[in-house]
Design a protein around this motif. Structure first.
Motif: not given
Length: 443
Positions: A197-199, A208-209, A256-259
């Motif tokens: 996971a990242v974020g 969270e992506g 899903n890393v836009a945020g």
């Protein structure tokens, strides 16, 4: 906002490291080495592995043992590893920069390791009365497992997979009645799949992506070995397998890393699909063995195997093809020894029986133990048998139970490399059952 990028870099660094630390399914042997390269050897817990006169599969530990072939001979072996790892008392928190809040998820995980099949193949061809050429195919290093994407430690690790296959070309020569030598050259090909996971785990959507890296590399190594028989019935073998350097190159893909990227906008870089590269130097292995005849039917085997894990102690430094900063992760591995003792009994012309025990010390130190390195010392309890079908063929079986020391992981955030990953604590209880089968034929 820098913590998003730093976290992602460290996570992918840690993911590549997972190749080498067997957090998932290398419950069979300490570190990330795989030790089932011979059903015959496994039956006695690899005791006497560099000195045995039984068959050509022992050439993995000492290439001089290709001289065990008197005719053209092939040996095929397969081990099915069934590991078990129960992770309990799991707790994790976001980094202080994210408020240090608890990360949601189950406090237990018992489905994070995968069963694995380890193949081995050997072929020997006598070139003269005193010289034998050989080819072998092995999987010296490997692991496979998946914690899942929703467990509390997902920012430390999720999916991890490594497959390393080595093709070796060997030659062995009998110098005189009591001394022989052998050597090989090896070509290794390794493939990696890993994710994390990242974020940050917060209630805010889009923070969270998931990131995944796939990479591959080719490495080269060699082995040397000698066999001495100073008196009839006493065989002493020494084998050395060299370090193997892998320059991994691959790509990183994010979902899903836009945020996350919104938070990084002011820093001048984004989490984008790009290349990633780094290197690992897999350790060298020194095997010292004794094969001693106690009676006409009973033999004692002893082995001491030293693995130079310190070759990867400093860790890694991943370089990305984007503007992401490099990532550093420390292993802190120590060189370690494995010790084994076993007995081989020629019960009849048709049956040979074996048993053995071993102590395999883990290279992982308490300071750097993590979700990717929950490694502990191992004890092996092995038994096996060979059925001699006729003068030119036989089938072998081995079973090993591996008991692994219970360990605890306590990443309390004191290490600089954990500054953006947050904290992680858990208890690990692990073991493994290994079943091996082999067939050999001379012609």
């Amino acid at each position: 906002m820098t913590t998003f990028s730093t976290r992602s870099c460290i996570l992918f660094k840690a993911s590549v490291v997972a190749l080498a630390v067997a957090s998932a399914s290398s419950a069979y042997s300490a570190g990330f080495a795989l030790n089932d390269h011979s059903t015959t050897a496994s039956g006695s817990a690899i005791a006497g592995a560099a000195a045995s006169g039984e068959d050509i599969s022992f050439s993995y530990w000492n290439p001089a043992l290709f001289l065990n072939a008197k005719k053209n001979t092939f040996y095929v072996s397969g081990a099915y590893v069934m590991p078990k790892m129960d992770v309990t008392n799991i707790s994790a928190k976001n980094a202080i920069a994210f408020g240090g809040s608890p990360i949601s998820g189950s406090t237990t995980n018992s489905d994070s390791v995968d069963n694995a099949f380890i193949p081995a193949f050997y072929y020997a061809m006598p070139l003269s009365d005193d010289t034998v050429g050989g080819i072998s195919l092995n999987a010296p290093f490997g692991l496979s497992g998946d914690y899942g994407n929703s467990w509390p430690g997902r920012f430390h690790a999720t999916e991890t997979s490594l497959k390393d296959v080595a093709l070796a070309f060997s030659v062995a020569h009998r110098v005189n009645d009591w001394f022989s030598a052998g050597a090989s050259v090896q070509v290794h090909r390794a493939h990696v799949v890993l994710a994390s996971a990242v974020g940050a785990a917060t209630p805010n959507p889009g923070t969270e992506g998931l990131g995944k890296i796939k990479a591959a590399a080719t490495g080269y190594g060699f082995s040397l070995g000698v066999l001495m028989e100073p008196i009839k019935g006493t065989r002493i073998g020494i084998g050395y397998r060299s370090k193997v350097k892998f320059d991994f190159k691959g790509d990183v893909k994010y979902d899903n890393v836009a945020g996350v990227n919104q938070a990084l906008a002011q820093k001048g870089y984004q989490l984008v699909n790009t290349s990633a590269e780094d290197n690992l130097k897999f350790p060298d292995v020194l095997t010292i063995s004794l094969d001693q005849a106690l009676t006409n039917k009973l033999r004692l085997g002893l082995s001491a195997i030293h693995t130079g894990w310190s070759s990867i102690s400093d860790g890694l430094n991943i370089k990305f093809g984007s503007k992401q900063p490099n990532s550093v992760l420390t292993f802190g591995f120590d060189d370690e020894w494995m010790y084994s003792a076993g007995l081989t009994y020629d019960y009849s012309e048709a049956w040979t029986l074996r048993t053995g025990i071993a102590m395999d010390n883990s290279p992982v130190t308490d300071k750097y133990r993590s979700a990717r390195t929950p490694d502990g010392d191992r004890k092996w309890y092995s038994l096996g048998a060979t059925y001699h079908i006729d003068d030119s063929s036989s089938a072998s079986f081995a079973y090993t139970y591996v008991s692994i020391e219970d360990v605890s992981v306590n990443r309390d955030g004191s290490l600089p490399e954990d500054a953006s990953r947050g904290t992680y604590k858990a208890d690990y209880a692990s073991s493994a059952n290994v079943v091996s089968l082999a067939y050999t034929k001379s012609f």
